[in-house]
Design a protein around this motif. Structure first.
Motif, PDB file in Angstrom:
ATOM      1  N   GLY A  90       0.785  -1.058   0.032  1.00  0.00           N
ATOM      2  CA  GLY A  90      -0.057   0.160   0.005  1.00  0.00           C
ATOM      3  C   GLY A  90       1.025   1.318   0.106  1.00  0.00           C
ATOM      4  N   ILE A  94       0.530   3.859  -3.321  1.00  0.00           N
ATOM      5  CA  ILE A  94      -0.343   5.133  -3.035  1.00  0.00           C
ATOM      6  C   ILE A  94       0.881   6.148  -2.812  1.00  0.00           C
ATOM      7  CG2 ILE A  94      -1.393   6.360  -1.423  1.00  0.00           C
ATOM      8  CD1 ILE A  94      -2.741   3.556  -0.792  1.00  0.00           C
ATOM      9  N   PHE A 140     -16.500   5.568  -3.189  1.00  0.00           N
ATOM     10  CA  PHE A 140     -15.198   4.887  -3.263  1.00  0.00           C
ATOM     11  C   PHE A 140     -14.531   5.876  -2.468  1.00  0.00           C
ATOM     12  CE2 PHE A 140     -10.943   4.977  -4.893  1.00  0.00           C
ATOM     13  CZ  PHE A 140     -10.743   3.541  -5.259  1.00  0.00           C
ATOM     14  N   VAL A 141     -14.407   7.119  -2.144  1.00  0.00           N
ATOM     15  CA  VAL A 141     -13.320   7.961  -1.652  1.00  0.00           C
ATOM     16  C   VAL A 141     -13.785   7.312   0.038  1.00  0.00           C
ATOM     17  CG1 VAL A 141     -12.951  10.146  -0.675  1.00  0.00           C
ATOM     18  CG2 VAL A 141     -13.186   9.723  -3.089  1.00  0.00           C
ATOM     19  N   GLY A 144     -12.315   3.903   0.355  1.00  0.00           N
ATOM     20  CA  GLY A 144     -11.004   3.918   0.410  1.00  0.00           C
ATOM     21  C   GLY A 144     -10.351   4.664   1.668  1.00  0.00           C
ATOM     22  N   LEU A 148      -8.557   2.050   4.276  1.00  0.00           N
ATOM     23  CA  LEU A 148      -6.998   2.388   4.364  1.00  0.00           C
ATOM     24  C   LEU A 148      -6.814   2.375   6.217  1.00  0.00           C
ATOM     25  CD1 LEU A 148      -6.116   4.827   1.883  1.00  0.00           C
ATOM     26  CD2 LEU A 148      -5.355   2.446   2.042  1.00  0.00           C
ATOM     27  N   HIS A 177     -17.870   1.508   6.082  1.00  0.00           N
ATOM     28  CA  HIS A 177     -17.408   0.907   4.865  1.00  0.00           C
ATOM     29  C   HIS A 177     -18.326  -0.389   4.430  1.00  0.00           C
ATOM     30  CE1 HIS A 177     -13.425  -0.359   2.728  1.00  0.00           C
ATOM     31  NE2 HIS A 177     -14.256  -1.585   2.753  1.00  0.00           N
ATOM     32  N   SER A 181     -20.758   0.345   0.733  1.00  0.00           N
ATOM     33  CA  SER A 181     -20.204  -0.636  -0.453  1.00  0.00           C
ATOM     34  C   SER A 181     -21.360  -0.986  -1.258  1.00  0.00           C
ATOM     35  CB  SER A 181     -19.880  -2.028   0.128  1.00  0.00           C
ATOM     36  OG  SER A 181     -20.889  -2.740   0.848  1.00  0.00           O
ATOM     37  N   ALA A 274      -7.794  -3.560  -3.576  1.00  0.00           N
ATOM     38  CA  ALA A 274      -8.236  -2.061  -3.014  1.00  0.00           C
ATOM     39  C   ALA A 274      -6.966  -1.135  -3.296  1.00  0.00           C
ATOM     40  CB  ALA A 274      -8.881  -2.091  -1.702  1.00  0.00           C
ATOM     41  N   VAL A 275      -5.877  -1.413  -2.536  1.00  0.00           N
ATOM     42  CA  VAL A 275      -4.952  -0.300  -2.494  1.00  0.00           C
ATOM     43  C   VAL A 275      -4.339  -0.058  -3.971  1.00  0.00           C
ATOM     44  CG1 VAL A 275      -4.042  -1.016  -0.162  1.00  0.00           C
ATOM     45  CG2 VAL A 275      -3.062  -2.131  -2.174  1.00  0.00           C
ATOM     46  N   VAL A 278      -7.011   2.419  -5.369  1.00  0.00           N
ATOM     47  CA  VAL A 278      -7.000   3.795  -4.830  1.00  0.00           C
ATOM     48  C   VAL A 278      -5.895   4.362  -5.575  1.00  0.00           C
ATOM     49  CG1 VAL A 278      -5.965   4.917  -2.599  1.00  0.00           C
ATOM     50  CG2 VAL A 278      -7.530   3.314  -2.394  1.00  0.00           C
TER      51      VAL A 278
END
Length: 338
Positions: A90, A94, A140-141, A144, A148, A177, A181, A274-275, A278
């Motif tokens: 991650g 990122i 999504f934000v 995310g 995280l 979360h 979804s 997911a990471v 992002v």
């Protein structure tokens, strides 16, 4: 005589062992009456205990099959992945993406409309398309950030805000979360249904790549409604969205489909995809806001400047103008979005 000699030898060896045990209480604790390791000893080597198979095997009267698993060695590998490997993946993905975008901004600056604004507008996205985009984007934000927190929260936020505040925040983050979804999946399905036809790869996309995607000012990159870069983001979002959706459902409803090992695999897939997701969306956000002049207006108001459309989506603009002549005035155009 030989028999008496053997008996004396055995007694001497036994006494020597007893003296060693008496002089070493820790050894006496770790060994049971039969000489096997004592699992209740205060000082017990775990590997030594596990090597006693099949002595440690047995039956358990537990109707729930997954509850019969007392020790799962694969759990150690999963825990190491979650605590160490995932954090490195991650951080590299990122932070590496942020560093690359920062370098691009300082080297090339913001991509301006080379001909300047014309003052004339053309419709690019209708209200329903913008609703689908923002539903997916906002969901999504939040997903995310809350996701995280699971990976990085303990080493970043916990030392700053303390255990009580971190616990309360993480509880709220978990609910957000889980429940948001659903809105993300709905938005993703709408986006796929609305734009999949315009994101089919075509020959013009090869030309777009050859011309540097419009980032080389001396070259013109032709494009339809979506250019090759946007199509890559679309197809990546489709694949990554499907992966996090399927794995996320398995995690939301544990053990309905798979066992403990399957749950661990689902969590690994969910976290890694997911990471990476992002990181890609950070680049998408940068290009749509700070990186390119006029791009954000497409999703903010649904309209873009005519010169912006000429520079970045000339083939699409030509199709729109052939449908109906552009009104020779500033403000909203009468040309409908495709």
């Amino acid at each position: 005589m030989r028999c008496h000699a053997r008996i004396r030898c055995f007694i001497i060896v036994a006494l020597a062992i007893l003296m060693m045990i008496a002089g070493n209480p820790a050894l006496a604790q770790t060994l049971g009456p039969d000489g096997a390791p004592n699992p209740t000893a205060s000082k017990m080597n775990e590997q030594q205990l596990l090597q006693q198979s099949p002595r440690i095997e047995g039956d358990i009267d537990q109707p729930i099959e997954r509850a019969r698993v007392l020790i799962q060695p694969a759990g150690r590998a999963w825990d190491y992945f979650h605590q160490v490997t995932l954090r490195w993946i991650g951080a590299i993905a990122i932070l590496g993406m942020i560093a690359a975008l920062a370098a691009a901004y300082f080297i090339m600056g913001r991509l301006r409309i080379s001909a300047g604004r014309s003052g004339k507008k053309i419709s690019r996205f209708n209200s329903f398309e913008r609703f689908a985009h923002w539903l997916t984007a906002v969901s999504f934000v939040i997903l995310g950030l809350t996701g995280l927190n699971i990976t990085f929260g303990r080493i970043t936020l916990l030392p700053l805000i303390g255990p009580e505040a971190f616990s309360s925040m993480s509880q709220i983050a978990k609910y957000l979360h889980n429940y948001l979804s659903a809105s993300f999946v709905i938005g993703l399905v709408l986006i796929i249904a609305l734009w999949i036809r315009d994101n089919i790869p075509r020959k013009v996309d090869v030309d777009w790549v050859r011309q540097g995607g419009g980032f080389i000012k001396s070259k013109h990159a032709p494009a339809g409604r979506f250019n090759a870069g946007e199509k890559l983001v679309f197809w990546f979002a489709l694949g990554a969205g499907a992966a996090v959706t399927v794995s996320g459902v398995l995690l939301l409803f544990p053990f309905y489909v798979t066992d403990i090992a399957g749950m661990q695999i689902a969590q690994v897939v969910h976290a890694v995809v997911a990471v990476l997701f992002v990181a890609v969306i950070i680049a998408h956000i940068y290009i749509g806001t700070l990186g390119m002049e006029g791009a954000f207006e497409a999703m903010a108001t649904g309209e873009v400047d005519l010169n912006w459309a000429k520079e970045h989506h000339d083939l699409w603009l030509e199709q729109q103008l052939n449908k109906e002549p552009l009104a020779a005035r500033s403000g909203p155009s009468s040309v409908p979005a495709e």
